[in-house]
Motif scaffolding. Structure first.
Motif, PDB file in Angstrom:
ATOM      1  N   GLU A 198       0.864  -1.307   0.041  1.00 46.86           N
ATOM      2  CA  GLU A 198       0.238   0.160   0.103  1.00 46.86           C
ATOM      3  C   GLU A 198       0.948   1.443   0.042  1.00 46.86           C
ATOM      4  N   PRO A 199       0.579   2.549  -0.756  1.00 43.64           N
ATOM      5  CA  PRO A 199       1.152   3.632  -0.664  1.00 43.64           C
ATOM      6  C   PRO A 199       1.557   3.997   0.559  1.00 43.64           C
ATOM      7  N   THR A 200       2.693   4.329   0.944  1.00 45.85           N
ATOM      8  CA  THR A 200       2.932   4.857   2.414  1.00 45.85           C
ATOM      9  C   THR A 200       3.938   5.713   2.512  1.00 45.85           C
ATOM     10  N   VAL A 201       3.921   7.146   3.127  1.00 46.54           N
ATOM     11  CA  VAL A 201       4.774   7.963   3.328  1.00 46.54           C
ATOM     12  C   VAL A 201       5.495   7.873   4.902  1.00 46.54           C
ATOM     13  N   PHE A 202       6.799   7.685   4.693  1.00 49.22           N
ATOM     14  CA  PHE A 202       7.581   7.411   6.021  1.00 49.22           C
ATOM     15  C   PHE A 202       8.141   8.816   6.403  1.00 49.22           C
ATOM     16  N   TYR A 203       7.659   9.398   7.382  1.00 49.23           N
ATOM     17  CA  TYR A 203       8.074  10.549   8.324  1.00 49.23           C
ATOM     18  C   TYR A 203       9.188  10.285   9.232  1.00 49.23           C
ATOM     19  N   MET A 204      10.439  10.476   8.798  1.00 44.04           N
ATOM     20  CA  MET A 204      11.611  10.175   9.830  1.00 44.04           C
ATOM     21  C   MET A 204      12.716  11.096   9.728  1.00 44.04           C
ATOM     22  N   LEU A 205      12.522  12.216  10.203  1.00 45.16           N
ATOM     23  CA  LEU A 205      13.426  13.398  10.242  1.00 45.16           C
ATOM     24  C   LEU A 205      14.528  13.228  11.484  1.00 45.16           C
ATOM     25  N   HIS A 206      15.896  13.320  10.870  1.00 44.47           N
ATOM     26  CA  HIS A 206      17.172  13.282  11.528  1.00 44.47           C
ATOM     27  C   HIS A 206      17.409  12.052  12.456  1.00 44.47           C
ATOM     28  N   CYS A 207      16.887  10.805  11.782  1.00 44.11           N
ATOM     29  CA  CYS A 207      17.114   9.629  12.052  1.00 44.11           C
ATOM     30  C   CYS A 207      18.450   8.993  11.891  1.00 44.11           C
ATOM     31  N   GLY A 208      18.998   8.065  12.414  1.00 44.97           N
ATOM     32  CA  GLY A 208      20.077   7.269  12.140  1.00 44.97           C
ATOM     33  C   GLY A 208      20.082   6.600  10.838  1.00 44.97           C
ATOM     34  N   THR A 209      21.184   6.493  10.056  1.00 38.92           N
ATOM     35  CA  THR A 209      21.676   5.931   8.881  1.00 38.92           C
ATOM     36  C   THR A 209      20.869   4.274   8.943  1.00 38.92           C
ATOM     37  N   ALA A 210      21.049   3.720   9.921  1.00 43.44           N
ATOM     38  CA  ALA A 210      20.647   2.370  10.037  1.00 43.44           C
ATOM     39  C   ALA A 210      19.266   2.126  10.120  1.00 43.44           C
ATOM     40  N   LEU A 211      18.274   3.169  10.442  1.00 38.85           N
ATOM     41  CA  LEU A 211      16.987   3.092  10.503  1.00 38.85           C
ATOM     42  C   LEU A 211      16.440   3.247   8.925  1.00 38.85           C
ATOM     43  N   TYR A 212      16.930   3.973   8.056  1.00 37.23           N
ATOM     44  CA  TYR A 212      16.874   4.218   6.574  1.00 37.23           C
ATOM     45  C   TYR A 212      16.995   2.785   6.045  1.00 37.23           C
ATOM     46  N   ASN A 213      18.361   2.365   6.309  1.00 33.95           N
ATOM     47  CA  ASN A 213      18.949   0.972   5.719  1.00 33.95           C
ATOM     48  C   ASN A 213      17.980  -0.228   6.148  1.00 33.95           C
ATOM     49  N   ASN A 214      17.484  -0.391   7.386  1.00 34.34           N
ATOM     50  CA  ASN A 214      16.338  -1.256   7.698  1.00 34.34           C
ATOM     51  C   ASN A 214      15.131  -1.157   6.932  1.00 34.34           C
ATOM     52  N   LEU A 215      14.590  -0.012   6.808  1.00 39.98           N
ATOM     53  CA  LEU A 215      13.294   0.310   6.066  1.00 39.98           C
ATOM     54  C   LEU A 215      13.592  -0.266   4.471  1.00 39.98           C
ATOM     55  N   ILE A 222      11.031  -3.905  -6.357  1.00 41.59           N
ATOM     56  CA  ILE A 222      10.715  -2.740  -7.294  1.00 41.59           C
ATOM     57  C   ILE A 222       9.357  -2.274  -6.865  1.00 41.59           C
ATOM     58  N   ASP A 223       8.203  -3.451  -6.679  1.00 40.40           N
ATOM     59  CA  ASP A 223       7.064  -3.015  -5.965  1.00 40.40           C
ATOM     60  C   ASP A 223       7.006  -2.414  -4.805  1.00 40.40           C
ATOM     61  N   ALA A 224       7.676  -2.908  -3.969  1.00 37.04           N
ATOM     62  CA  ALA A 224       7.452  -2.160  -2.549  1.00 37.04           C
ATOM     63  C   ALA A 224       8.001  -0.888  -2.689  1.00 37.04           C
ATOM     64  N   LEU A 225       9.371  -0.619  -3.025  1.00 37.35           N
ATOM     65  CA  LEU A 225      10.098   0.654  -3.011  1.00 37.35           C
ATOM     66  C   LEU A 225       9.332   1.634  -3.982  1.00 37.35           C
ATOM     67  N   SER A 226       8.505   1.442  -5.172  1.00 33.17           N
ATOM     68  CA  SER A 226       7.745   2.353  -5.948  1.00 33.17           C
ATOM     69  C   SER A 226       6.581   2.737  -5.009  1.00 33.17           C
ATOM     70  N   LYS A 227       6.115   2.342  -4.039  1.00 26.41           N
ATOM     71  CA  LYS A 227       4.856   2.504  -3.272  1.00 26.41           C
ATOM     72  C   LYS A 227       5.409   3.323  -2.095  1.00 26.41           C
ATOM     73  N   MET A 228       6.502   3.816  -1.855  1.00 29.11           N
ATOM     74  CA  MET A 228       7.019   4.320  -0.664  1.00 29.11           C
ATOM     75  C   MET A 228       7.462   5.786  -1.006  1.00 29.11           C
ATOM     76  N   VAL A 229       7.302   6.795   0.069  1.00 26.98           N
ATOM     77  CA  VAL A 229       7.635   8.099  -0.176  1.00 26.98           C
ATOM     78  C   VAL A 229       8.272   8.311   1.327  1.00 26.98           C
ATOM     79  N   ILE A 230       9.656   8.833   1.263  1.00 30.30           N
ATOM     80  CA  ILE A 230      10.304   9.069   2.609  1.00 30.30           C
ATOM     81  C   ILE A 230      10.555  10.518   2.723  1.00 30.30           C
ATOM     82  N   VAL A 231      10.061  11.092   3.793  1.00 31.62           N
ATOM     83  CA  VAL A 231      10.571  12.322   4.291  1.00 31.62           C
ATOM     84  C   VAL A 231      11.689  12.300   5.361  1.00 31.62           C
ATOM     85  N   GLY A 232      12.859  12.619   5.112  1.00 29.04           N
ATOM     86  CA  GLY A 232      13.743  12.374   6.009  1.00 29.04           C
ATOM     87  C   GLY A 232      15.241  12.908   5.618  1.00 29.04           C
TER      88      GLY A 232
END
Length: 329
Positions: A198-215, A222-232
């Motif tokens: 499902e289309p999802t916006v992840f709002y994660m400001l000033h987080c550690g790089t590991a958190l983005y890597n885990n996400l 391709i299918d999952a990433l194309s449904k993501m937007v990351i504000v961070g």
């Protein structure tokens, strides 16, 4: 009663004349921000709700808000076009998307307030917020939370479709968030959360790089990433600041995706320099993702960070009770 009164004040904000940000004293705010993250704030829920409302009003009358919202809109429009959303106003396009709650996720937050979750049609975009910090005592975190609430309102995302987590939240902050109607996650997911198609916006400001890597790892397709937007944090900034060998060894998914992402930086203003610095909106065009090599997608090893120094993440104690707490998200 104090919390209820403060929430009523929030609801009536649009009908009140906003006070100038310059007229509000900030001495007590600065003192609160200087407290240690774990310190218990000497305020109740009503006071915190009122301060969030004041931060919201300040954002609304700032030049930053209109510019930042336009930045978000530009990325979301491209993202929605990719998902073949109908052409039209942003709220209508988002409203056409479909969302079913993920297994184990409640559709309504405890203490939610139905009239405070503006919905147009069948608005079905999800939002997940990580690492916002102690907003009861820190003015930076409070401004970030105010932006999140305004974003949900502008895009007509029900607050019951916004999941929030920070391992540093106090019981007071959890109660305030529940009163505001968002869903407070009870488990530290370490960012390993699937979009469940499902289309999802992840709002994660000033987080550690590991958190983005885990996400990224959890949604490595391709299918999952194309449904993501990351504000961070800016991915380009991460690539520039970290040594290539460090990025590739400890944060391989961030390293691999930089060629498959598009990002737009938030505007920089003196008023919110410490709040939204190094922040970008990221989305993942299918055209770029399909150009990545087959080997890129074949690598799906779960990150462990055992040899990683300066790891900016609090680990999930339930998964590894012997692991020490490191730095905050």
């Amino acid at each position: 009663m104090a919390a209820a009164a403060a929430l009523e004040a929030w609801q009536a904000a649009s009908r009140r004349r906003r006070r100038s940000a310059a007229m509000r004293p900030r001495r007590r705010e600065a003192a609160a921000a200087a407290r240690a993250p774990g310190a218990q704030p000497e305020v109740d829920g009503g006071v915190v709700l009122r301060r969030i409302q004041e931060a919201r009003e300040d954002l609304l009358i700032s030049d930053f808000w209109s510019s930042a919202l336009e930045t978000v809109n530009r990325c979301l429009r491209k993202h929605l076009e990719q998902l073949k959303a109908p052409v039209g106003p942003l709220s209508e396009a988002i409203g056409s998307l479909h969302l079913d709650s993920s297994p184990g996720e409640s559709d309504v937050a405890p203490g939610s307030v139905p009239e405070e979750t503006p919905v147009t049609g069948s608005c079905r975009l999800k939002c997940v917020c990580y690492g916002i910090g102690n907003f009861a005592t820190c003015v930076i975190a409070r401004n970030q939370l105010a932006f999140l609430l305004l974003f949900l309102e502008k895009c007509q995302i029900p607050r019951s479709h916004c999941w929030v987590y920070d391992p540093l939240f106090s019981q007071l902050e959890i109660a305030v968030l529940s009163t505001l109607g968002v869903v407070v996650l009870s488990e530290n997911e370490e960012g390993k959360r699937s979009v469940y198609g499902e289309p999802t916006v992840f709002y994660m400001l000033h987080c550690g790089t590991a958190l983005y890597n885990n996400l990224l790892w959890r949604n490595w397709s391709i299918d999952a990433l194309s449904k993501m937007v990351i504000v961070g944090n800016s991915f380009r900034g991460l690539e520039e600041r970290l040594l290539t060998r460090i990025l590739q060894k400890h944060y391989p998914y961030v390293a691999k995706i930089v060629k498959g992402v598009e990002e737009l930086a938030f505007p920089q203003t003196s008023q919110y320099t410490d709040v939204f610095n190094d922040t970008s909106v990221h989305w993942f065009p299918v055209q770029k993702l399909t150009q990545l090599s087959t080997d890129t997608w074949a690598f799906r090893e779960e990150p462990d960070y055992q040899d990683c120094e300066d790891l900016e993440i609090i680990r999930n104690k339930t998964e590894d009770p012997s692991a020490p707490d490191l730095n905050p998200l």
